[in-house]
Design a protein around this motif. Sequence first.
Motif, mmCIF file in Angstrom:
data_model
loop_
_atom_site.group_PDB
_atom_site.id
_atom_site.type_symbol
_atom_site.label_atom_id
_atom_site.label_comp_id
_atom_site.label_asym_id
_atom_site.label_seq_id
_atom_site.Cartn_x
_atom_site.Cartn_y
_atom_site.Cartn_z
ATOM 1 N N ALA A 1 0.688 -1.127 0.039
ATOM 2 C CA ALA A 1 0.222 -0.098 -0.067
ATOM 3 C C ALA A 1 0.884 1.320 0.017
ATOM 4 O O ALA A 1 1.775 1.252 0.823
ATOM 5 N N GLY A 2 0.641 2.215 -0.875
ATOM 6 C CA GLY A 2 1.247 3.517 -0.927
ATOM 7 C C GLY A 2 0.348 4.421 -0.152
ATOM 8 O O GLY A 2 -0.870 4.450 -0.236
ATOM 9 N N ALA A 3 0.946 5.483 0.605
ATOM 10 C CA ALA A 3 0.191 6.472 1.386
ATOM 11 C C ALA A 3 0.888 7.759 0.720
ATOM 12 O O ALA A 3 2.014 8.154 0.813
ATOM 13 N N MET A 4 0.118 8.600 0.297
ATOM 14 C CA MET A 4 0.391 9.946 -0.172
ATOM 15 C C MET A 4 -0.141 11.262 0.522
ATOM 16 O O MET A 4 -1.309 11.021 0.651
ATOM 17 N N THR A 5 0.594 12.067 0.738
ATOM 18 C CA THR A 5 0.116 13.262 1.509
ATOM 19 C C THR A 5 0.277 14.228 0.446
ATOM 20 O O THR A 5 1.495 14.442 -0.064
ATOM 21 N N ALA A 6 -0.934 14.563 -0.129
ATOM 22 C CA ALA A 6 -0.607 15.853 -1.235
ATOM 23 C C ALA A 6 -0.300 17.344 -0.563
ATOM 24 O O ALA A 6 0.345 17.915 -1.136
ATOM 25 N N GLY A 7 -0.840 17.705 0.768
ATOM 26 C CA GLY A 7 -0.370 18.762 1.224
ATOM 27 C C GLY A 7 -0.638 19.871 0.407
ATOM 28 O O GLY A 7 -1.580 20.447 -0.352
ATOM 29 N N ARG A 8 0.453 21.002 0.452
ATOM 30 C CA ARG A 8 0.563 22.012 -0.322
ATOM 31 C C ARG A 8 0.352 21.860 -1.840
ATOM 32 O O ARG A 8 0.130 22.860 -2.451
ATOM 33 N N GLY A 9 0.491 20.735 -2.261
ATOM 34 C CA GLY A 9 0.267 20.092 -3.796
ATOM 35 C C GLY A 9 1.520 19.378 -4.160
ATOM 36 O O GLY A 9 2.575 19.315 -3.803
ATOM 37 N N ILE A 10 1.017 18.186 -4.714
ATOM 38 C CA ILE A 10 1.993 17.397 -5.578
ATOM 39 C C ILE A 10 1.311 16.910 -6.722
ATOM 40 O O ILE A 10 0.466 16.934 -6.852
ATOM 41 N N THR A 11 2.500 16.631 -7.834
ATOM 42 C CA THR A 11 1.770 16.153 -9.092
ATOM 43 C C THR A 11 2.638 14.646 -9.245
ATOM 44 O O THR A 11 3.599 14.693 -9.044
ATOM 45 N N HIS A 12 1.499 14.026 -9.833
ATOM 46 C CA HIS A 12 2.146 12.547 -9.773
ATOM 47 C C HIS A 12 1.487 11.712 -10.817
ATOM 48 O O HIS A 12 0.402 12.306 -11.436
ATOM 49 N N SER A 13 2.216 10.653 -11.174
ATOM 50 C CA SER A 13 1.281 10.001 -12.117
ATOM 51 C C SER A 13 1.467 8.433 -11.518
ATOM 52 O O SER A 13 2.241 7.937 -10.658
ATOM 53 N N GLU A 14 0.496 7.714 -11.959
ATOM 54 C CA GLU A 14 0.193 6.335 -11.330
ATOM 55 C C GLU A 14 0.018 5.364 -12.947
ATOM 56 O O GLU A 14 -0.932 5.624 -13.541
ATOM 57 N N ARG A 15 0.696 4.391 -12.754
ATOM 58 C CA ARG A 15 0.555 3.549 -14.200
ATOM 59 C C ARG A 15 0.719 2.031 -13.813
ATOM 60 O O ARG A 15 1.279 1.874 -12.735
ATOM 61 N N ASP A 43 4.507 14.185 0.670
ATOM 62 C CA ASP A 43 5.253 13.158 0.879
ATOM 63 C C ASP A 43 4.424 11.893 0.259
ATOM 64 O O ASP A 43 3.422 11.977 0.136
ATOM 65 N N HIS A 44 5.438 10.690 0.224
ATOM 66 C CA HIS A 44 4.687 9.682 -0.086
ATOM 67 C C HIS A 44 5.653 8.454 0.506
ATOM 68 O O HIS A 44 6.937 8.460 0.824
#
Length: 163
Positions: free
Chosen positions: A91-105, A133-134
Amino acid sequence: MTVTVIPAADRHFWANEWLSSRQSFPGTGNFDIFANAHGVLAMHNDDVVDPGEGLDAHHHQNMEIVTWVVEGSLIHRDSHGHTVTLEAGQAGAMTAGRGITHSERNAASRASGRRLRVIQMWVPPHADELEPDHGYRDFGSRLAAGDPVVVASDDRSTPDPTR
């Protein structure tokens, strides 16, 4: 308290050429995510992604996102330098907080024929504008042994993947 069980086949369904998404409450398209939320659970999807496909870079802010890999493998890349491949049972946990750009594939190639299945949940953070954070944890051996797994914590540190 009344509990209503909604079978997967009766959940909101959304699909495109490479994604099939069973959503506990509508979240794809022009839906107001928080108006359709269940308490603090803003999103709960059971998604199947075709081999070699996935979401290109997109932005999130002030949201906590947990992604369980049920089948296959997922590659996550983000604007804060995190790149990780998650396998079934992780399992992955991402805190987007102030802002995060990500891709998931889906990490598998198109030629492999291996689909990716993930369960994804979104909840609002305990405070806005957190440091993005991730992290991830591997629950595969515990699940295989039939041990219960509960994902809940007040610990804001990056998860130790060996625990």
